[in-house]
Scaffold this active site. Sequence first.
Site, PDB file in Angstrom:
ATOM      1  N   MET A   1       0.838  -1.205   0.000  1.00  0.00           N
ATOM      2  CA  MET A   1       0.000   0.000   0.000  1.00  0.00           C
ATOM      3  C   MET A   1       0.871   1.253   0.000  1.00  0.00           C
ATOM      4  O   MET A   1       0.663   2.193  -0.768  1.00  0.00           O
ATOM      5  CB  MET A   1      -0.918  -0.017   1.231  1.00  0.00           C
ATOM      6  N   LYS A   2       1.882   1.285   0.869  1.00  0.00           N
ATOM      7  CA  LYS A   2       2.781   2.428   0.949  1.00  0.00           C
ATOM      8  C   LYS A   2       3.527   2.634  -0.365  1.00  0.00           C
ATOM      9  O   LYS A   2       3.652   3.758  -0.859  1.00  0.00           O
ATOM     10  CB  LYS A   2       3.773   2.221   2.097  1.00  0.00           C
TER      11      LYS A   2
END
Length: 283
Positions: A168-169
């Site tokens: 996600m990051k």
Amino acid sequence: MPPIVAVIAPGMMGSAVAKRLSTAGLEIRTLLAGRSAESRERAAAAGMRDVAPGQVADADFILSIVPPGQALGLAERLAPALRAASRKPIYVDCNAVSPETVLRVAHVVRETGAGFVDGGIIGPPPEPDSSRTRIYLSGPDAGKVALLERYGLSMPIQPGPVGAASAMKMSYAGITKGFTALGATMMLAAMRAGTADALVAEMSVSQPQLLKWLTTQMPRMHGKAYRWVAEMQEIAAFVGADRPGAGLYEAAANLYEVIAADVAGPREETKLLDAFCDKARTA
């Protein structure tokens, strides 16, 4: 009983996270050996207490918040203390690293008997009146770490195993910081070509929101460029070496390396970027 949290290290993000937790009444431990006077001042202001590695390992949670290139090294440095700890903490890697890298960190930590949670920070250093900063968590023990939401942090759980939060990051930073690199490249090219005024005028009409975003982000990037070099390399690994898009992030890493050297030296590139932003603000 309130948990004890170790936050390493007292950089801008780490100290802000620590301050949110210490303000809520938690004991915050850290390691200051070899740190600068500026880091020590930030740690003191954030309510962080300098301890030995054994006392870090004795915390309930360890939040690793370091530049991406130091994530694995920190886990290896703490491994002996974690192995010796009678009461094992949960180690949360909050760094901007690829899922592959976070799995290597997890392997080092888990071999000591400690728990491990994958984390990914999105947003600026947290402030008391801001909810813009989120620490995404993934892995079987993510729910245990989300307990810290009671003490001022926003910690959404990303469904999936260890690696999901890092993915996600990487996805988010690949867009925002990758786009910042693209904007910086064209700003510099326009300044050198003498077309910056025309570019600003055109974007003010056809892309005003984009121009505002870029010129807001650009000055903030200068002091962070040294940390973004390894982050772009991690994003390239996340994309996949056999995928054509990976080269975009290798190039972004090279750009940020140049900017970082310029910040520490002649400041020629950053002056051009600032001049472009000034044109946009007065247009």
